[in-house]
Enzyme design. Structure first.
Site, short mmCIF file in Angstrom:
data_model
loop_
_atom_site.label_atom_id
_atom_site.label_comp_id
_atom_site.label_asym_id
_atom_site.label_seq_id
_atom_site.Cartn_x
_atom_site.Cartn_y
_atom_site.Cartn_z
N CYS A 121 88.84 22.33 34.86
CA CYS A 121 87.77 22.65 35.82
C CYS A 121 87.64 24.14 36.10
CB CYS A 121 87.99 21.88 37.12
SG CYS A 121 88.10 20.13 36.85
N HIS A 254 84.21 25.57 42.53
CA HIS A 254 84.22 24.32 41.76
C HIS A 254 83.84 23.18 42.68
CE1 HIS A 254 85.22 21.11 39.21
NE2 HIS A 254 86.38 20.82 39.75
N ASN A 284 82.00 15.62 40.46
CA ASN A 284 82.81 16.68 39.85
C ASN A 284 82.54 16.68 38.35
OD1 ASN A 284 84.82 18.23 38.72
ND2 ASN A 284 86.48 17.37 39.96
#
Ligand code: ACO
Length: 327
Positions: A121, A254, A284
């Site tokens: 990520c 993020h 996500n």
């Protein structure tokens, strides 16, 4: 040729696959497996209301291609102008060659450097930092930096603690040599002691998948680490650039969990209207989340030319990092 002093984002783009699953859709999908969840639980714990899943046969390079086309158009460039392509992904089309090489071919060009970068990520923040260094070193003048993921392929739909969190998508920027900044500073880190708290432990060997090829996460351990490192990376990158929290116009962290994002904004004493939030609609999307959120903020008119933007990544590895830039 002398190396340019700076690199600058000249265009952004993104793409979400059309299939949108609301929390109620996920709840129905899991109920069919005898697993209980609810819109209320997911919204309260994560801020997520929906995510997008790619159709069968659509790969990370296909999502990347659409995002790249939008970014090139916004920059007033064509693929022929590119001399570097970096794709940040943990869900590549193949073991090899790289998704970047596949993307290059789909863009209809050949010859420029192309490689994948794997930092889960944090991948886009890592990739942007690498591209910035290559541009400033004079080894590229027009780079395409992409985050693209099909995380739906590695989710365990029997594990309600993880499968409701993730989605698919891609975001891209064109980064060009510039006399003016641009990227002001970056700050990257990893701590491999935490490999096991967020991983897909399987591998391919002898013609078979060995180990478990689905995502495993210790959510609470990730949560605790993420809150601390997002604050420290923000402070480090601001110090490197000689800026302070007051200089930040937009925080784009993020997009994993609204509680982590709000916690980071609070620690940096940033009002919530400076925080760009797309986790509610995207879930996500790992390496795609930051460039997706940047593009949404640019196209909605929030991020304007000259604004100071703090991008932050955190994820498996454990990896984390930040890039501070004048847009
Ligand atoms: N629906 C309903 N109940 C659930 C669900 C679900 N989808 N998932 C878990 N629960 C239950 C658990 O079973 C547990 O029940 P119990 O109390 O009866 O045992 C209860 O909810 C609480 O579970 P916790 O895991 O303690 O919930 P928590 O508040 O920690 O939230 C979460 C879990 C959302 C995963 C949180 O830990 C988190 O966000 N962690 C960070 C995750 C993250 O940011 N990951 C990405 C970063 S890196 C990357 O992007 C790859």
């Amino acid at each position: 040729m002398t190396a340019p002093l700076h690199s600058r984002i000249t265009g952004t783009g993104s793409h979400l696959p059309p299939r949108r699953l609301s929390n109620d859709d996920m709840t129905a999908m899991l109920a069919a497996r005898g697993i209980e969840t609810s819109d209320a639980w997911i919204v309260e714990r994560t801020g997520i209301r929906a995510r997008h899943f790619a159709a069968d046969g659509i790969n990370a390079s296909d999502l990347a291609l659409q995002a790249a086309r939008h970014a090139l158009e916004a920059a007033g460039r064509t693929a022929a102008d590119l001399d570097l392509i970096i794709v940040a992904t943990s869900t590549p089309d193949m073991v090899f060659p790289s998704t970047a090489a596949i993307l290059q071919h789909k863009l209809g060009v050949a010859g420029c450097a192309a490689f994948d970068l794997q930092a889960v990520c944090s991948g886009f923040v890592y990739a942007l930092s690498v591209a910035d260094a290559m541009v400033r070193a004079g080894s590229a003048r027009c780079a395409l930096v992409v985050g693209a993921e099909v995380f739906s392929r590695i989710l365990d739909f029997n594990d309600r603690t993880t499968c409701v969190l993730f989605g698919d998508g891609a975001g891209a920027v064109v980064l060009e040599a510039s006399e003016t900044p641009g990227i002001l500073a970056s700050d990257l880190h990893a701590d491999g002691r935490h490999v096991g708290i967020l991983c897909v432990p399987g591998t391919v060997s002898g013609g078979q998948v060995l180990g478990d090829p689905l995502l495993k996460m210790d959510g609470q351990a990730v949560f605790k680490l993420a809150v601390g490192v997002l604050e420290s990376a923000a402070r480090a990158v601001l110090a490197k650039a000689g800026r302070t929290e007051e200089d930040i116009d937009w925080l784009i962290p993020h997009q994993a969990n609204i509680r982590i994002m709000n916690g980071t904004a609070k620690k940096l004493k940033l009002p919530s209207d400076k925080l760009v939030v797309t986790v509610d609609e995207h879930g996500n999307t790992s390496a795609a989340s930051v460039p997706l959120a940047l593009d949404v903020a640019v196209r909605s008119g929030r991020v304007q030319r000259g604004d100071t933007v703090l991008l932050e990544g955190v994820g498996g590895g454990f990896t984390w990092g930040a890039v501070l830039l004048d847009f």
